[in-house]
Design a protein around this motif. Structure first.
Motif, PDB file in Angstrom:
ATOM      1  N   GLY A  40     -12.094  -5.140  16.537  1.00  0.00           N
ATOM      2  CA  GLY A  40     -10.669  -4.889  16.767  1.00  0.00           C
ATOM      3  C   GLY A  40      -9.736  -5.429  15.720  1.00  0.00           C
ATOM      4  N   THR A  41     -10.276  -5.966  14.620  1.00  0.00           N
ATOM      5  CA  THR A  41      -9.433  -6.608  13.612  1.00  0.00           C
ATOM      6  C   THR A  41      -9.902  -6.234  12.217  1.00  0.00           C
ATOM      7  OG1 THR A  41      -9.212  -8.495  15.126  1.00  0.00           O
ATOM      8  CG2 THR A  41      -8.468  -8.832  12.865  1.00  0.00           C
ATOM      9  N   GLY A  42      -8.936  -6.066  11.322  1.00  0.00           N
ATOM     10  CA  GLY A  42      -9.282  -5.776   9.937  1.00  0.00           C
ATOM     11  C   GLY A  42      -8.160  -6.167   9.007  1.00  0.00           C
ATOM     12  N   VAL A  43      -8.479  -6.221   7.730  1.00  0.00           N
ATOM     13  CA  VAL A  43      -7.486  -6.517   6.696  1.00  0.00           C
ATOM     14  C   VAL A  43      -7.262  -5.226   5.922  1.00  0.00           C
ATOM     15  CG1 VAL A  43      -6.968  -7.868   4.633  1.00  0.00           C
ATOM     16  CG2 VAL A  43      -8.173  -8.930   6.558  1.00  0.00           C
ATOM     17  N   ILE A  44      -5.977  -4.859   5.787  1.00  0.00           N
ATOM     18  CA  ILE A  44      -5.601  -3.595   5.159  1.00  0.00           C
ATOM     19  C   ILE A  44      -4.717  -3.883   3.951  1.00  0.00           C
ATOM     20  CG2 ILE A  44      -4.380  -1.406   5.497  1.00  0.00           C
ATOM     21  CD1 ILE A  44      -5.051  -1.711   8.517  1.00  0.00           C
ATOM     22  N   THR A  45      -4.986  -3.195   2.853  1.00  0.00           N
ATOM     23  CA  THR A  45      -4.135  -3.260   1.665  1.00  0.00           C
ATOM     24  C   THR A  45      -3.606  -1.863   1.396  1.00  0.00           C
ATOM     25  OG1 THR A  45      -5.382  -5.094   0.730  1.00  0.00           O
ATOM     26  CG2 THR A  45      -4.020  -3.828  -0.799  1.00  0.00           C
ATOM     27  N   ILE A  46      -2.271  -1.775   1.252  1.00  0.00           N
ATOM     28  CA  ILE A  46      -1.625  -0.494   0.963  1.00  0.00           C
ATOM     29  C   ILE A  46      -0.797  -0.628  -0.309  1.00  0.00           C
ATOM     30  CG2 ILE A  46      -1.556   0.255   3.365  1.00  0.00           C
ATOM     31  CD1 ILE A  46       1.404  -0.610   3.422  1.00  0.00           C
ATOM     32  N   ARG A  47      -0.644   0.496  -0.987  1.00  0.00           N
ATOM     33  CA  ARG A  47       0.240   0.542  -2.150  1.00  0.00           C
ATOM     34  C   ARG A  47       0.679   1.981  -2.349  1.00  0.00           C
ATOM     35  NH1 ARG A  47      -0.502  -0.827  -8.529  1.00  0.00           N
ATOM     36  NH2 ARG A  47       1.604  -0.145  -9.055  1.00  0.00           N
ATOM     37  N   ALA A  72       2.207  11.611   2.088  1.00  0.00           N
ATOM     38  CA  ALA A  72       0.878  11.707   1.467  1.00  0.00           C
ATOM     39  C   ALA A  72      -0.216  11.519   2.522  1.00  0.00           C
ATOM     40  CB  ALA A  72       0.733  10.679   0.353  1.00  0.00           C
ATOM     41  N   GLY A  73       0.019  10.656   3.489  1.00  0.00           N
ATOM     42  CA  GLY A  73      -0.950  10.461   4.563  1.00  0.00           C
ATOM     43  C   GLY A  73      -1.136  11.721   5.384  1.00  0.00           C
ATOM     44  N   ARG A  74      -0.049  12.403   5.698  1.00  0.00           N
ATOM     45  CA  ARG A  74      -0.149  13.648   6.463  1.00  0.00           C
ATOM     46  C   ARG A  74      -0.926  14.702   5.671  1.00  0.00           C
ATOM     47  NH1 ARG A  74       2.128  18.579   6.886  1.00  0.00           N
ATOM     48  NH2 ARG A  74       2.111  19.505   8.976  1.00  0.00           N
ATOM     49  N   ARG A  75      -0.608  14.851   4.393  1.00  0.00           N
ATOM     50  CA  ARG A  75      -1.331  15.825   3.566  1.00  0.00           C
ATOM     51  C   ARG A  75      -2.823  15.482   3.504  1.00  0.00           C
ATOM     52  NH1 ARG A  75       3.216  15.238   0.203  1.00  0.00           N
ATOM     53  NH2 ARG A  75       2.021  13.886  -1.157  1.00  0.00           N
ATOM     54  N   GLY A  76      -3.128  14.192   3.336  1.00  0.00           N
ATOM     55  CA  GLY A  76      -4.527  13.769   3.276  1.00  0.00           C
ATOM     56  C   GLY A  76      -5.250  14.010   4.589  1.00  0.00           C
ATOM     57  N   LEU A  77      -4.567  13.751   5.703  1.00  0.00           N
ATOM     58  CA  LEU A  77      -5.193  13.982   6.998  1.00  0.00           C
ATOM     59  C   LEU A  77      -5.426  15.477   7.228  1.00  0.00           C
ATOM     60  CD1 LEU A  77      -6.294  12.958   9.657  1.00  0.00           C
ATOM     61  CD2 LEU A  77      -3.944  12.842  10.535  1.00  0.00           C
ATOM     62  N   HIS A 134       8.150   4.251   1.683  1.00  0.00           N
ATOM     63  CA  HIS A 134       7.431   4.429   2.942  1.00  0.00           C
ATOM     64  C   HIS A 134       7.353   5.915   3.307  1.00  0.00           C
ATOM     65  CE1 HIS A 134       6.671   4.370   7.295  1.00  0.00           C
ATOM     66  NE2 HIS A 134       5.994   3.276   7.022  1.00  0.00           N
ATOM     67  N   ARG A 135       8.456   6.652   3.152  1.00  0.00           N
ATOM     68  CA  ARG A 135       8.444   8.090   3.452  1.00  0.00           C
ATOM     69  C   ARG A 135       7.429   8.824   2.586  1.00  0.00           C
ATOM     70  NH1 ARG A 135      13.922   7.254   3.785  1.00  0.00           N
ATOM     71  NH2 ARG A 135      14.297   8.078   1.702  1.00  0.00           N
ATOM     72  N   LEU A 136       7.369   8.472   1.299  1.00  0.00           N
ATOM     73  CA  LEU A 136       6.396   9.109   0.405  1.00  0.00           C
ATOM     74  C   LEU A 136       4.970   8.800   0.843  1.00  0.00           C
ATOM     75  CD1 LEU A 136       8.133   8.483  -3.023  1.00  0.00           C
ATOM     76  CD2 LEU A 136       7.838  10.683  -1.858  1.00  0.00           C
ATOM     77  N   MET A 137       4.734   7.560   1.245  1.00  0.00           N
ATOM     78  CA  MET A 137       3.399   7.177   1.702  1.00  0.00           C
ATOM     79  C   MET A 137       3.013   7.963   2.953  1.00  0.00           C
ATOM     80  SD  MET A 137       2.006   3.441   2.744  1.00  0.00           S
ATOM     81  CE  MET A 137       0.521   3.284   3.706  1.00  0.00           C
TER      82      MET A 137
END
Length: 148
Positions: A47-54, A136-141, A130-133
């Protein structure tokens, strides 16, 4: 106004069944495969993880995500986050016509020192980033769902 406090909402209409979308979203360790701005996800336990975003700006954010709700019947995935940001995020996956509406809500305070120092002049740029991210997430999904 607290310039380091953010509320985000993104709505993704997707041409796939809710169960298929939920199945992808409940596996954050796979996000880097389809979401370019999610650079790394390291599971610490179930239930836990470390996430890095850029995203486009030249900084990364790293935080620990701890699952607080995992409810496939309701279509809800929720986490508490701590690290460079503190707060929570939630996916709500529901049927929409023949497809799915994936709603992402996030309420966080930025704790990363550089971003706190740049809070006032940087706020519009951080929100745009954030909006750009999220776009891009929607397109990738979408691409990921088509390939599955």
């Amino acid at each position: 106004m607290d310039w380091t406090h953010y509320r985000f909402r993104s709505l993704w209409s997707l041409p796939a069944p809710p169960a298929a979308v939920f199945a992808v979203l409940e596996r954050p360790e796979d996000y880097p495969d389809w979401w370019p701005q999610v650079r790394a996800v390291t599971r610490l336990d179930d239930g836990t993880g470390v996430i890095t975003i850029r995203s486009l700006l030249p900084y990364a954010m790293t935080f620990t995500a701890r699952e607080t709700r995992h409810d496939p019947a309701a279509g809800i995935l929720e986490i508490a986050v701590s690290g460079d940001i503190e707060g929570w995020a939630r996916w709500t996956v529901t049927a929409e016509g023949a497809g799915t509406l994936a709603r992402y809500d996030q309420v966080v305070d930025v704790t990363k020192p550089l971003l706190r120092r740049l809070a006032v002049p940087g706020r519009p740029v951080f929100r745009a980033n954030h909006r750009l991210m999220m776009r891009a997430g929607r397109r990738g999904l979408l691409r990921h769902l088509e390939a599955v």
